[in-house]
Design a protein around this motif. Structure first.
Motif, PDB file in Angstrom:
ATOM      1  N   ALA A  76     -44.913 -12.763 -27.351  1.00  0.00           N
ATOM      2  CA  ALA A  76     -44.047 -11.624 -27.697  1.00  0.00           C
ATOM      3  C   ALA A  76     -43.564 -11.752 -29.135  1.00  0.00           C
ATOM      4  N   VAL A  77     -43.629 -10.660 -29.865  1.00  0.00           N
ATOM      5  CA  VAL A  77     -43.319 -10.669 -31.297  1.00  0.00           C
ATOM      6  C   VAL A  77     -41.827 -10.568 -31.560  1.00  0.00           C
ATOM      7  N   ASN A  78     -41.109  -9.828 -30.685  1.00  0.00           N
ATOM      8  CA  ASN A  78     -39.734  -9.467 -31.036  1.00  0.00           C
ATOM      9  C   ASN A  78     -38.962  -8.990 -29.800  1.00  0.00           C
ATOM     10  N   ALA A  79     -37.702  -8.686 -30.030  1.00  0.00           N
ATOM     11  CA  ALA A  79     -36.852  -8.011 -29.035  1.00  0.00           C
ATOM     12  C   ALA A  79     -35.920  -7.111 -29.840  1.00  0.00           C
ATOM     13  N   TRP A  80     -36.294  -5.840 -29.912  1.00  0.00           N
ATOM     14  CA  TRP A  80     -35.619  -4.904 -30.822  1.00  0.00           C
ATOM     15  C   TRP A  80     -34.654  -3.970 -30.100  1.00  0.00           C
ATOM     16  N   ALA A  81     -33.579  -3.648 -30.812  1.00  0.00           N
ATOM     17  CA  ALA A  81     -32.644  -2.573 -30.454  1.00  0.00           C
ATOM     18  C   ALA A  81     -32.229  -2.581 -28.992  1.00  0.00           C
ATOM     19  N   PRO A  82     -31.608  -3.656 -28.525  1.00  0.00           N
ATOM     20  CA  PRO A  82     -31.123  -3.654 -27.135  1.00  0.00           C
ATOM     21  C   PRO A  82     -30.020  -2.623 -26.948  1.00  0.00           C
ATOM     22  N   GLU A  83     -30.083  -1.890 -25.849  1.00  0.00           N
ATOM     23  CA  GLU A  83     -29.070  -0.877 -25.529  1.00  0.00           C
ATOM     24  C   GLU A  83     -28.470  -1.194 -24.162  1.00  0.00           C
ATOM     25  N   LEU A  84     -27.153  -1.134 -24.102  1.00  0.00           N
ATOM     26  CA  LEU A  84     -26.437  -1.417 -22.864  1.00  0.00           C
ATOM     27  C   LEU A  84     -26.127  -0.133 -22.108  1.00  0.00           C
ATOM     28  N   PHE A  85     -26.301  -0.185 -20.798  1.00  0.00           N
ATOM     29  CA  PHE A  85     -25.931   0.929 -19.937  1.00  0.00           C
ATOM     30  C   PHE A  85     -25.285   0.357 -18.686  1.00  0.00           C
ATOM     31  N   TYR A  86     -24.073   0.845 -18.356  1.00  0.00           N
ATOM     32  CA  TYR A  86     -23.445   0.394 -17.121  1.00  0.00           C
ATOM     33  C   TYR A  86     -23.848   1.327 -15.986  1.00  0.00           C
ATOM     34  N   ASP A  87     -24.539   0.775 -15.022  1.00  0.00           N
ATOM     35  CA  ASP A  87     -25.016   1.514 -13.852  1.00  0.00           C
ATOM     36  C   ASP A  87     -23.902   1.485 -12.801  1.00  0.00           C
ATOM     37  N   ASP A  88     -23.100   2.562 -12.753  1.00  0.00           N
ATOM     38  CA  ASP A  88     -21.946   2.558 -11.848  1.00  0.00           C
ATOM     39  C   ASP A  88     -22.334   2.736 -10.385  1.00  0.00           C
ATOM     40  N   GLU A  89     -23.571   3.131 -10.141  1.00  0.00           N
ATOM     41  CA  GLU A  89     -24.020   3.260  -8.757  1.00  0.00           C
ATOM     42  C   GLU A  89     -24.424   1.898  -8.185  1.00  0.00           C
ATOM     43  N   ALA A  90     -25.084   1.070  -9.008  1.00  0.00           N
ATOM     44  CA  ALA A  90     -25.509  -0.257  -8.563  1.00  0.00           C
ATOM     45  C   ALA A  90     -24.551  -1.355  -9.026  1.00  0.00           C
ATOM     46  N   LYS A  91     -23.498  -0.977  -9.785  1.00  0.00           N
ATOM     47  CA  LYS A  91     -22.484  -1.934 -10.254  1.00  0.00           C
ATOM     48  C   LYS A  91     -23.103  -3.067 -11.064  1.00  0.00           C
ATOM     49  N   ARG A  92     -23.856  -2.698 -12.083  1.00  0.00           N
ATOM     50  CA  ARG A  92     -24.511  -3.694 -12.928  1.00  0.00           C
ATOM     51  C   ARG A  92     -24.744  -3.113 -14.314  1.00  0.00           C
ATOM     52  N   PHE A  93     -24.989  -3.992 -15.276  1.00  0.00           N
ATOM     53  CA  PHE A  93     -25.389  -3.577 -16.615  1.00  0.00           C
ATOM     54  C   PHE A  93     -26.905  -3.661 -16.728  1.00  0.00           C
TER      55      PHE A  93
END
Length: 311
Positions: free
Chosen positions: A123-140
């Protein structure tokens, strides 16, 4: 006299209610970084999601990753009020992302380097991580782009620039589910953000990173992890990236970095099918780069301003 007193009390109660509502009204924060990306996290604020002011402060300086940079900062707040921050720590030869948390956006936890693509040795990289809180499954959910050379068909891009989207989930930012493929739309894709419109109704905003396109589109799903379908046409000019969206009133605003024009553009939409260019109506400070928008209270913003003024 009695009527006058009743009228005055009613007026006073109305004033208190209105003042309370005003104090609780949300304002908008926009995460930011400036090139060359070694300074750290900046933030803009806005009361209407159209006109932005730079807080002119470095909130956290990058310390993890070989390059010691912070690009593409994304912040999401959990149900416990804690703010979580992830960011890009390197252009190439970096398979991890940065992470830190804060209760007030001023005081931050020790930074960590999460090796999200370590299971893929090429793997070359890990770009632009975006966070989303999933309120239905109670997880990020953390969605990011990575290139694994010769894994997928490609267009004109080089093998080390043929991205797909990957994800991992967590409930505590201490343990993470194994990284999996999030989206292979059949073309190179980066800079994705999950939006929730309603129950079982999600939109994915992303950048088509193929040549010559390099512009923004969206797709839809009934689950935040997909599968996504009904991809729209590309609705921004070429050389657009880093989209982020926020609901302001009855409309969604999709901001994006129009890097050849050296400005931020914005599209307004009610349905994510028709888009109106409102770039001429927004005001984003020069130098602001790829970030995400989230809401805080006026009280929290005033606290930030006060703390910044004392440093």
């Amino acid at each position: 006299m009695r009527k006058s007193l009743i009228k005055y009390c009613w007026y006073l109660c109305c004033c208190i209610v209105l003042a309370s509502c005003a104090s609780k009204k949300n304002v908008y924060l926009f995460t930011s970084f400036h090139e060359p990306a070694s300074e750290g996290l900046r933030m803009l604020y806005s009361y209407d999601a159209y006109h932005w002011t730079d807080l002119n402060h470095i909130f956290i300086k990058p310390e993890v990753g070989d390059a010691k940079i912070m690009r593409d900062p994304s912040i999401a707040q959990g149900p416990d009020g804690v703010f979580h921050l992830v960011w890009t720590t390197g252009w190439k030869k970096d398979q991890g992302i940065g992470y830190a948390s804060s209760k007030d956006l001023i005081h931050w936890s020790a930074q960590e380097h999460i090796n999200v693509m370590g299971y893929e040795p090429t793997a070359v990289n890990a770009w632009a991580p975006e966070l989303f809180y999933d309120d239905e499954a109670k997880r990020f959910i953390i969605v990011f782009a990575s290139t694994v050379p010769f894994r997928f068909p490609k267009g004109q891009e080089d093998e080390d620039n043929n991205h797909r989207l990957y994800y991992t989930t967590t409930t505590d930012f201490k343990t993470f589910t194994p990284t999996k493929l999030f989206l292979d739309p059949g073309f190179s894709v980066i800079d994705a953000e999950i939006l929730k419109r309603g129950t079982h109704d999600y939109v994915l905003v992303m950048k088509d990173n193929t040549r010559p396109n390099r512009n923004i589109l969206v797709a839809f799903a009934s689950n935040p992890l997909g599968p996504y379908h009904d991809y729209t046409k590309r609705f921004t000019e070429m050389y657009s990236e880093g989209p982020t969206a926020i609901k302001a009133g009855n409309q969604w605003l999709i901001y994006y970095d129009s890097y050849r024009l050296k400005r931020y553009g914005a599209m307004a939409t009610n349905d994510f099918k028709t888009f109106t260019d409102v770039s001429g109506q927004v005001n984003v400070p020069e130098g602001h780069k790829h970030g995400t928008i989230f809401k805080v209270s006026k009280k929290e913003l005033n606290y930030l301003k006060k703390e910044i003024s004392q440093h």
